[in-house]
Design a protein around this motif. Structure first.
Motif, PDB file in Angstrom:
ATOM      1  N   PHE A 195     -66.798  36.110  17.532  1.00 45.64           N
ATOM      2  CA  PHE A 195     -65.794  35.193  18.042  1.00 45.64           C
ATOM      3  C   PHE A 195     -66.153  34.777  19.469  1.00 45.64           C
ATOM      4  O   PHE A 195     -66.739  35.564  20.231  1.00 45.64           O
ATOM      5  CB  PHE A 195     -64.408  35.854  18.075  1.00 45.64           C
TER       6      PHE A 195
ATOM      7  N   ASP B  82     -65.151  34.392  23.257  1.00 43.92           N
ATOM      8  CA  ASP B  82     -64.266  35.316  23.976  1.00 43.92           C
ATOM      9  C   ASP B  82     -63.105  34.627  24.671  1.00 43.92           C
ATOM     10  O   ASP B  82     -62.301  35.283  25.341  1.00 43.92           O
ATOM     11  CB  ASP B  82     -65.061  36.157  24.982  1.00 43.92           C
ATOM     12  N   GLN B  83     -62.996  33.302  24.504  1.00 41.68           N
ATOM     13  CA  GLN B  83     -61.866  32.578  25.056  1.00 41.68           C
ATOM     14  C   GLN B  83     -61.040  31.993  23.919  1.00 41.68           C
ATOM     15  O   GLN B  83     -61.572  31.298  23.054  1.00 41.68           O
ATOM     16  CB  GLN B  83     -62.341  31.453  25.990  1.00 41.68           C
ATOM     17  N   PRO B  84     -59.726  32.282  23.894  1.00 35.59           N
ATOM     18  CA  PRO B  84     -58.892  31.783  22.801  1.00 35.59           C
ATOM     19  C   PRO B  84     -58.652  30.283  22.904  1.00 35.59           C
ATOM     20  O   PRO B  84     -58.736  29.688  23.980  1.00 35.59           O
ATOM     21  CB  PRO B  84     -57.587  32.562  22.962  1.00 35.59           C
ATOM     22  N   GLU B  85     -58.341  29.695  21.762  1.00 36.12           N
ATOM     23  CA  GLU B  85     -57.944  28.300  21.726  1.00 36.12           C
ATOM     24  C   GLU B  85     -56.488  28.181  22.173  1.00 36.12           C
ATOM     25  O   GLU B  85     -55.832  29.185  22.476  1.00 36.12           O
ATOM     26  CB  GLU B  85     -58.131  27.747  20.308  1.00 36.12           C
TER      27      GLU B  85
ATOM     28  N   THR C  74     -53.987  27.698  20.451  1.00 34.30           N
ATOM     29  CA  THR C  74     -53.115  28.414  19.509  1.00 34.30           C
ATOM     30  C   THR C  74     -53.110  29.918  19.753  1.00 34.30           C
ATOM     31  O   THR C  74     -52.310  30.641  19.173  1.00 34.30           O
ATOM     32  CB  THR C  74     -53.574  28.160  18.070  1.00 34.30           C
ATOM     33  N   GLY C  75     -54.013  30.401  20.591  1.00 35.14           N
ATOM     34  CA  GLY C  75     -54.121  31.834  20.848  1.00 35.14           C
ATOM     35  C   GLY C  75     -55.150  32.525  19.991  1.00 35.14           C
ATOM     36  O   GLY C  75     -55.450  33.696  20.201  1.00 35.14           O
ATOM     37  N   ALA C  76     -55.709  31.805  19.019  1.00 33.49           N
ATOM     38  CA  ALA C  76     -56.716  32.393  18.136  1.00 33.49           C
ATOM     39  C   ALA C  76     -58.093  32.304  18.782  1.00 33.49           C
ATOM     40  O   ALA C  76     -58.389  31.346  19.501  1.00 33.49           O
ATOM     41  CB  ALA C  76     -56.718  31.686  16.790  1.00 33.49           C
ATOM     42  N   PHE C  77     -58.913  33.315  18.508  1.00 27.69           N
ATOM     43  CA  PHE C  77     -60.287  33.308  18.994  1.00 27.69           C
ATOM     44  C   PHE C  77     -61.161  32.581  17.968  1.00 27.69           C
ATOM     45  O   PHE C  77     -61.203  32.975  16.800  1.00 27.69           O
ATOM     46  CB  PHE C  77     -60.802  34.739  19.193  1.00 27.69           C
TER      47      PHE C  77
ATOM     48  N   GLY D  45     -58.726  38.336  12.792  1.00 29.93           N
ATOM     49  CA  GLY D  45     -58.958  38.323  14.227  1.00 29.93           C
ATOM     50  C   GLY D  45     -59.821  39.488  14.637  1.00 29.93           C
ATOM     51  O   GLY D  45     -60.123  40.362  13.828  1.00 29.93           O
TER      52      GLY D  45
END
Length: 337
Positions: free
Chosen positions: A111, A113-116, A118-121, A42
């Motif tokens: 990455f 700058d907005q997470p999916e 799942t919270g992952a970038f 991350g």
């Protein structure tokens, strides 16, 4: 101290860094390193338990890595033409705002700058070049760069215009060794644990920043003060020292041990054959157990001082007082009578 082999045409020595149990010297670097280890998963931190990368000095002086800028010149003075609908982002890292560009050993990850959900970038792009160019759609991104243990992350908003971006990584390197009685200790008998903070000032972390560094290994670290614990052998020969890592410099630090290697054997007569299967215990005058072993020729590295060696054979105990002096390896017989 031994000078390091560096890429610089001229080496600028920094002032020696004082420690309580060793000596250190820093040298300017425009630095080094083979291809880096896999970067974090991350943009902000490595997952728990992920081993951090350390870099070994190559056998010869390394040349500039892919995409490296010429000496004393920042890269991306001219950016390539971006494909339609995209803009070019040229990035490079340097040893602080006043430092030179880092020539190799850098890992870049881009990455969204907005997470999916799942919270992952989402990972958009990555590169191990020193100064890559990324072609990106307009939008927001998080750029993560790592150099050994040093890393930085920054949000970048891309529009239709190409741009360049510098990342400041105030990082340096530490290379450790140890001696006893002014004689180098073989690397295979040494380990080093590196902690953040100063032991002398009572401000050090409880968990190692990097565990099990080898003698001669170059560890890339953020600038700052570190507490080094040097272990010679596997008993009680442990020495602590504080060292300072300066940005853009390779610090060589030598820890001075006061210890010796002791080989024990149980014999029926002086100069006789060692008895097999003896059980051994080495204790301090206060009764603290330092080391235990089984065999005819147990060998320990002990800090200088007084000890008692106890051998147990066929239900009987035999002992001898021993004195360990720094740098004086000994073979000690314990009489079985």
């Amino acid at each position: 101290m031994r000078p390091a082999a560096l890429l610089c045409a001229a080496l600028a020595l920094a002032a020696p860094v004082p420690t309580t149990s060793g000596a250190a010297v820093a040298q300017t670097m425009q630095f080094l390193g083979p291809p880096a280890a896999p970067p974090p998963a991350g943009p902000f931190a490595a997952p728990p338990g992920l081993s951090r990368p350390a870099f070994q000095v190559p056998g010869g002086a390394p040349g500039p890595g892919p995409g490296a800028a010429p000496a004393n010149r920042e890269p991306h003075a001219v950016l390539p033409q971006a494909p339609a609908g995209k803009a070019a982002l040229g990035v490079f890292a340097r040893f602080g705002s006043e430092g030179g560009a880092i020539a190799r050993g850098v890992v870049w990850r881009v990455f969204a700058d907005q997470p999916e959900s799942t919270g992952a970038f989402p990972l958009v792009a990555e590169s191990a070049e020193a100064s890559p160019v990324f072609f990106l759609n307009p939008g927001g991104y998080i750029i993560h760069v790592s150099y050994g243990f040093a890393s930085a992350a920054q949000r970048v908003q891309m529009g239709p215009v190409s741009r360049r971006q510098a990342f400041d990584l105030p990082a340096g390197a530490l290379r450790l060794s140890a001696d006893v009685d002014d004689k180098p200790i073989p690397a295979q008998k040494l380990t080093f644990d590196i902690f953040e903070g100063s032991f002398l000032q009572g401000r050090t972390s409880s968990q190692p920043y990097y565990r099990g560094a080898s003698a001669g290994e170059v560890v890339l670290l953020p600038e700052g003060t570190y507490h080094v614990v040097s272990t010679y052998g596997d008993a009680n020969a442990v020495v602590r020292a504080d060292v300072t890592v300066a940005p853009g410099k390779l610090t060589d630090a030598t820890v001075h041990h006061r210890a010796a290697q002791i080989m024990l054997k149980l014999v029926k007569v002086a100069g006789g054959e060692a008895q097999a299967d003896a059980q051994w215990t080495v204790i301090t005058p206060g009764g603290d157990t330092i080391k235990e072993s089984i065999g005819a020729f147990p060998t320990f590295v002990l800090s200088e001082g007084d000890y008692t060696a106890i051998a147990r054979k066929d239900g009987k105990n035999f002992s001898r007082e021993i004195k360990v002096e720094a740098g004086k390896n000994q073979e000690i017989e314990v009489l079985a009578k």
